[in-house]
Design a protein around this motif. Sequence first.
Motif, mmCIF file in Angstrom:
data_model
loop_
_atom_site.group_PDB
_atom_site.id
_atom_site.type_symbol
_atom_site.label_atom_id
_atom_site.label_comp_id
_atom_site.label_asym_id
_atom_site.label_seq_id
_atom_site.Cartn_x
_atom_site.Cartn_y
_atom_site.Cartn_z
ATOM 1 N N ARG A 1 0.377 1.860 12.308
ATOM 2 C CA ARG A 1 -1.176 1.837 12.778
ATOM 3 C C ARG A 1 -1.196 -0.398 12.972
ATOM 4 N NH1 ARG A 1 -6.258 1.384 11.542
ATOM 5 N NH2 ARG A 1 -5.721 2.962 10.195
ATOM 6 N N ILE A 2 -0.612 0.073 11.606
ATOM 7 C CA ILE A 2 -1.736 -1.867 11.321
ATOM 8 C C ILE A 2 -0.882 -2.591 11.312
ATOM 9 C CG2 ILE A 2 -2.970 -3.420 9.514
ATOM 10 C CD1 ILE A 2 -4.125 -1.174 8.106
ATOM 11 N N THR A 3 0.395 -2.852 11.582
ATOM 12 C CA THR A 3 1.700 -3.844 11.432
ATOM 13 C C THR A 3 2.744 -3.135 12.872
ATOM 14 O OG1 THR A 3 3.064 -1.905 10.919
ATOM 15 C CG2 THR A 3 2.517 -2.885 9.517
ATOM 16 N N LYS A 4 1.917 -2.580 13.432
ATOM 17 C CA LYS A 4 1.908 -1.943 15.016
ATOM 18 C C LYS A 4 4.351 -1.419 15.105
ATOM 19 C CE LYS A 4 -1.873 -4.437 16.949
ATOM 20 N NZ LYS A 4 -2.779 -4.374 16.301
ATOM 21 N N GLU A 10 7.254 0.169 15.137
ATOM 22 C CA GLU A 10 7.747 1.720 16.471
ATOM 23 C C GLU A 10 6.674 2.855 15.797
ATOM 24 O OE1 GLU A 10 8.457 1.834 19.383
ATOM 25 O OE2 GLU A 10 8.518 -0.970 19.174
ATOM 26 N N PRO A 11 6.830 4.162 16.531
ATOM 27 C CA PRO A 11 6.066 4.892 15.720
ATOM 28 C C PRO A 11 6.830 5.683 15.194
ATOM 29 C CG PRO A 11 4.813 4.608 18.235
ATOM 30 C CD PRO A 11 6.372 3.570 17.787
ATOM 31 N N ASN A 12 8.273 5.870 15.853
ATOM 32 C CA ASN A 12 9.704 6.432 15.321
ATOM 33 C C ASN A 12 10.251 6.343 13.955
ATOM 34 O OD1 ASN A 12 11.099 4.138 15.595
ATOM 35 N ND2 ASN A 12 12.024 4.936 17.237
ATOM 36 N N ARG A 13 9.561 5.348 13.784
ATOM 37 C CA ARG A 13 10.193 5.206 11.734
ATOM 38 C C ARG A 13 8.570 5.943 11.241
ATOM 39 N NH1 ARG A 13 9.669 -1.106 10.719
ATOM 40 N NH2 ARG A 13 11.489 -0.411 9.424
ATOM 41 N N ILE A 14 8.252 6.047 11.508
ATOM 42 C CA ILE A 14 7.372 7.427 10.479
ATOM 43 C C ILE A 14 8.379 8.069 9.317
ATOM 44 C CG2 ILE A 14 7.720 9.479 11.819
ATOM 45 C CD1 ILE A 14 4.248 8.074 10.468
ATOM 46 N N ARG A 15 7.617 8.133 8.479
ATOM 47 C CA ARG A 15 8.482 8.552 7.504
ATOM 48 C C ARG A 15 10.165 7.512 7.064
ATOM 49 N NH1 ARG A 15 6.578 13.196 10.186
ATOM 50 N NH2 ARG A 15 7.848 13.844 11.026
ATOM 51 N N LYS A 16 10.317 7.474 7.144
ATOM 52 C CA LYS A 16 11.112 5.922 6.615
ATOM 53 C C LYS A 16 10.825 5.170 5.638
ATOM 54 C CE LYS A 16 14.537 2.853 7.774
ATOM 55 N NZ LYS A 16 15.045 1.452 9.592
ATOM 56 N N ASN A 63 1.389 -1.100 0.017
ATOM 57 C CA ASN A 63 -0.030 0.584 0.194
ATOM 58 C C ASN A 63 1.192 0.899 0.242
ATOM 59 O OD1 ASN A 63 -1.983 -1.210 0.195
ATOM 60 N ND2 ASN A 63 -2.786 -2.140 1.847
ATOM 61 N N ILE A 64 2.432 1.716 0.622
ATOM 62 C CA ILE A 64 2.379 2.243 0.954
ATOM 63 C C ILE A 64 3.533 2.624 0.019
ATOM 64 C CG2 ILE A 64 2.479 2.442 3.278
ATOM 65 C CD1 ILE A 64 5.787 1.538 3.006
ATOM 66 N N LEU A 86 6.689 4.137 -0.822
ATOM 67 C CA LEU A 86 7.399 3.346 0.278
ATOM 68 C C LEU A 86 7.810 3.922 1.659
ATOM 69 C CD1 LEU A 86 9.841 1.340 -1.658
ATOM 70 C CD2 LEU A 86 7.726 -0.149 -0.273
ATOM 71 N N LYS A 87 7.146 5.681 2.066
ATOM 72 C CA LYS A 87 7.215 5.632 3.066
ATOM 73 C C LYS A 87 6.734 5.510 4.361
ATOM 74 C CE LYS A 87 10.102 10.332 1.314
ATOM 75 N NZ LYS A 87 10.235 11.288 0.784
ATOM 76 N N ILE A 88 6.767 4.940 5.312
ATOM 77 C CA ILE A 88 5.969 5.226 6.586
ATOM 78 C C ILE A 88 4.978 5.618 6.794
ATOM 79 C CG2 ILE A 88 6.109 4.224 8.749
ATOM 80 C CD1 ILE A 88 8.223 2.819 8.607
ATOM 81 N N ASP A 89 3.878 5.383 6.763
ATOM 82 C CA ASP A 89 2.740 6.382 7.427
ATOM 83 C C ASP A 89 2.194 6.316 8.323
ATOM 84 O OD1 ASP A 89 1.756 4.233 6.218
ATOM 85 O OD2 ASP A 89 0.796 5.629 4.316
ATOM 86 N N LYS A 90 1.380 6.787 8.825
ATOM 87 C CA LYS A 90 0.897 6.023 10.129
ATOM 88 C C LYS A 90 -0.439 5.312 10.275
ATOM 89 C CE LYS A 90 0.478 11.159 11.942
ATOM 90 N NZ LYS A 90 -0.232 12.842 12.827
ATOM 91 N N LYS A 91 -0.855 5.113 9.216
ATOM 92 C CA LYS A 91 -1.678 4.311 8.435
ATOM 93 C C LYS A 91 -0.783 2.738 9.369
ATOM 94 C CE LYS A 91 -5.003 1.467 5.486
ATOM 95 N NZ LYS A 91 -5.774 1.965 4.263
ATOM 96 N N TYR A 92 0.595 2.450 7.935
ATOM 97 C CA TYR A 92 1.156 1.487 8.008
ATOM 98 C C TYR A 92 1.450 1.081 9.665
ATOM 99 C CZ TYR A 92 5.385 -1.114 7.453
ATOM 100 O OH TYR A 92 6.876 -2.249 7.190
#
Length: 220
Positions: free
Chosen positions: A75-78, A80-86, A60-61, A67-73
């Motif tokens: 939330r669903i994969t659980k 670490e939140p600090n991976r956002i936009r990686k 999906n991303i 391929l950048k991690i978003d909030k939905k990714y």
Amino acid sequence: MIDTVFASDVIEFIIDDFIQKYTYESVNEIMSRTFKLLGIDSNKIKFDNKGLIEKKERRNILVHNNLKIDKKYIRITKCEPNRIRKQLEISNDYIIETIELIQGILSQFKNELSIKYSQYNRSQLLRSVWGYVFDSELLKYDDYWNESSSFIFENKKKFDINWLSSGEKTMLAYWIQHYSTGIVDRYFKFEDMNMAVYSMKHMNFLVEFFNKYPFILKHG
């Protein structure tokens, strides 16, 4: 409309529409519906559910967020939140791993379906279609075909085909021509045929059946 020659097209359209809609659901929902639809015990299919969820979300991303991690990714994969936009990647190893995971699931489904529906084989299909189309004491399946679906009427000849009605002759000739045109030429004449039968639902069904499986009588 279901009795017309377009019935299978309508059914396939409904199935495609259903699949397209529910593939947007979560992996758990997709699998749950699939188990229910196929009548398979979910406990018999073993797979990496967490891995499958991640692969669906990475797809999906890839499509929607480069391929950048978003909030939905997250939330669903659980993850670490600090991976956002990686930025993630899809390597050859990742592709192979994904293919193997999906193949493993499909292989298990195939095995379970083979066990559950093993009685619904080619012979059973032909018997069922014959029984639906032909309703006459002169048109018993076993008087015409053996378990290998070979034409045996010529060996048994319990009665004369001329005893059949013109409508029955027409449908029987249409059936047999998908096995051997030579046999049709031996037993039927053009004047025996009743073209009006082509407007009947049973003949429409037979035409649709052989359009879908044109060589089913040629393979034992």
